[in-house]
Write an enzyme that holds these catalytic residues in place. Structure first.
Site, PDB file in Angstrom:
ATOM      1  N   SER A 138      -2.609   0.157  -6.131  1.00 58.09           N
ATOM      2  CA  SER A 138      -3.960   0.684  -5.936  1.00 58.09           C
ATOM      3  C   SER A 138      -3.944   2.092  -5.344  1.00 58.09           C
ATOM      4  CB  SER A 138      -4.781  -0.267  -5.049  1.00 58.09           C
ATOM      5  OG  SER A 138      -4.207  -0.370  -3.772  1.00 58.09           O
ATOM      6  N   HIS A 176      -4.054  -6.913  -5.936  1.00 56.54           N
ATOM      7  CA  HIS A 176      -3.434  -8.211  -5.651  1.00 56.54           C
ATOM      8  C   HIS A 176      -3.632  -9.274  -6.737  1.00 56.54           C
ATOM      9  CE1 HIS A 176      -1.981  -7.691  -1.532  1.00 56.54           C
ATOM     10  NE2 HIS A 176      -3.063  -6.979  -1.270  1.00 56.54           N
ATOM     11  N   GLU A 222       3.116  -5.965  -0.807  1.00 52.86           N
ATOM     12  CA  GLU A 222       2.398  -4.687  -0.757  1.00 52.86           C
ATOM     13  C   GLU A 222       3.177  -3.524  -1.370  1.00 52.86           C
ATOM     14  OE1 GLU A 222      -0.707  -4.171   0.044  1.00 52.86           O
ATOM     15  OE2 GLU A 222      -1.272  -5.990   1.119  1.00 52.86           O
ATOM     16  N   HIS A 267      -8.803  -2.491  -4.023  1.00 55.62           N
ATOM     17  CA  HIS A 267      -7.433  -2.844  -3.636  1.00 55.62           C
ATOM     18  C   HIS A 267      -7.171  -4.342  -3.835  1.00 55.62           C
ATOM     19  CE1 HIS A 267      -3.722  -3.333  -1.423  1.00 55.62           C
ATOM     20  NE2 HIS A 267      -4.312  -4.263  -0.711  1.00 55.62           N
TER      21      HIS A 267
END
Ligand code: PHE
Ligand code: FE
Length: 330
Positions: A184, A124, A165, A119
């Site tokens: 993700s 990110h 997010e 993730h």
């Protein structure tokens, strides 16, 4: 044993990853890459390519940091897991992205209790290669420290949630993903674009700060930016008066409708090639070329939700309780 430094960083200890751990990365990476082509925003795919993040295995953060550093001045700092909010913000403010090092086990491909290296690195880090997004993340870190001092962390957390997010972005080729929690997530990367159920609103800072979010399911609401510059410019003003201003307005549920809401309506696509004509969402509709057996990888949507929920990084721990008591906060 791993030494945790006062700033909560550790050594990644890359040579200690087992062949099995690298194989799990490969599974996750390959599955997600198939889904993200034509769904992730171009800036993400570019960043991923330029970093050389690939299916080979879990990357060594030092190599990634060197490329990032040359491009936007960011570095990845390995951390053992969730770090306290002030520590997290302080790292961001110094252009250091805290990333977990461990990878989920094979029986957790779609279900995980906390962010892992897949993730953090695949979700990110690629966008930190984009100059404007990189600046936004630093500004967010500074804003986080300030919001902590002012007691408005909850409002700022919503901004992180609905942008970093779970953000969507309008591109010439159509709606795309830039939020790492979606990038993700195998299930939500399809759902967020193709399912008719969630609402998609145009980015609105105050609306976001007032809107609660769900952590236990796919989102019912997404906010769409036009580009990263819009995000950066809209968040540049001093938030202190904005926090004051919205303190008198009630919080909203993700399903709430407000008068001045601006729904995102997809404009005409530039090229109506077959790549942009998406199949209507059905459970895990196999995409072109990927039909056929996908042994371990095909999973039930409800399992995927858990990873989505858990991919929210630092937001979940202490802020979770705030979310559920948000009704009394206004
Ligand atoms: N401008 C914000 C403030 O004054 C800081 C910030 C920038 C917060 C970008 C989030 C994102 O608090
Ligand atoms: Fe995250």
């Amino acid at each position: 044993m791993t030494t945790v430094r006062p700033d909560f960083t550790i050594e990644q200890n890359w040579q200690a990853y087992s062949a099995e751990e690298h194989a799990i990365w490969r599974l996750l990476f390959e599955r997600q890459q198939r889904r993200l082509i034509g769904r992730a925003c171009p800036e993400y795919l570019e960043g991923l390519g330029a970093l050389g993040v690939a299916a080979d295995g879990i990357p060594d953060f030092r190599g990634l940091s060197d490329i990032l550093d040359c491009t936007t001045g960011w570095r990845i700092v390995p951390v053992p897991g969730l770090v306290p909010d002030d520590v997290f913000f302080a790292h961001l403010a110094r252009r250091r992205f805290p990333s977990t090092c461990f990878i989920r086990r094979h029986d957790q491909l779609d279900y995980l209790q906390e962010p892992d290296v897949f993730h953090d690195i695949c979700g990110h880090v690629p966008l930190l290669m984009n100059r404007v997004f990189a600046d936004y993340m630093q500004a967010y870190g500074e804003g986080g420290l300030k919001a902590l001092g002012l007691g408005h962390l909850q409002r700022l957390a919503r901004l992180y949630w609905y942008t970093v997010e779970f953000g969507l972005i309008a591109t010439e080729g159509g709606l795309r993903i830039y939020g790492s929690g979606i990038l993700s997530s195998a299930g939500e990367s399809i759902y967020c674009l193709e399912d008719p159920r969630p609402r998609r609103l145009r980015f609105d800072l105050r609306r976001i700060m007032r809107t609660r979010y769900r952590i236990d399911d796919f989102q019912q609401l997404y906010f769409v930016i036009d580009d990263f510059q819009q995000l950066f410019d809209a968040t540049r003003p001093d938030f202190a008066p904005i926090y004051q201003e919205i303190a008198v307005s009630p919080d909203l549920d993700p399903t709430a409708r407000v008068d001045h809401d601006r729904d995102f309506v997809a404009g005409p696509r530039k090229k109506m090639g077959h790549t942009s004509a998406r199949p209507k969402f059905r459970e895990e509709t196999p995409r072109r070329r990927t039909a056929g057996p996908q042994p371990v990888i095909v999973t039930a949507l409800h399992n995927l939700r858990h990873f989505v929920r858990m991919s929210s990084c630092f937001l979940q721990t202490r802020w979770q309780c705030l979310i559920f008591t948000a009704g009394s906060a206004a």
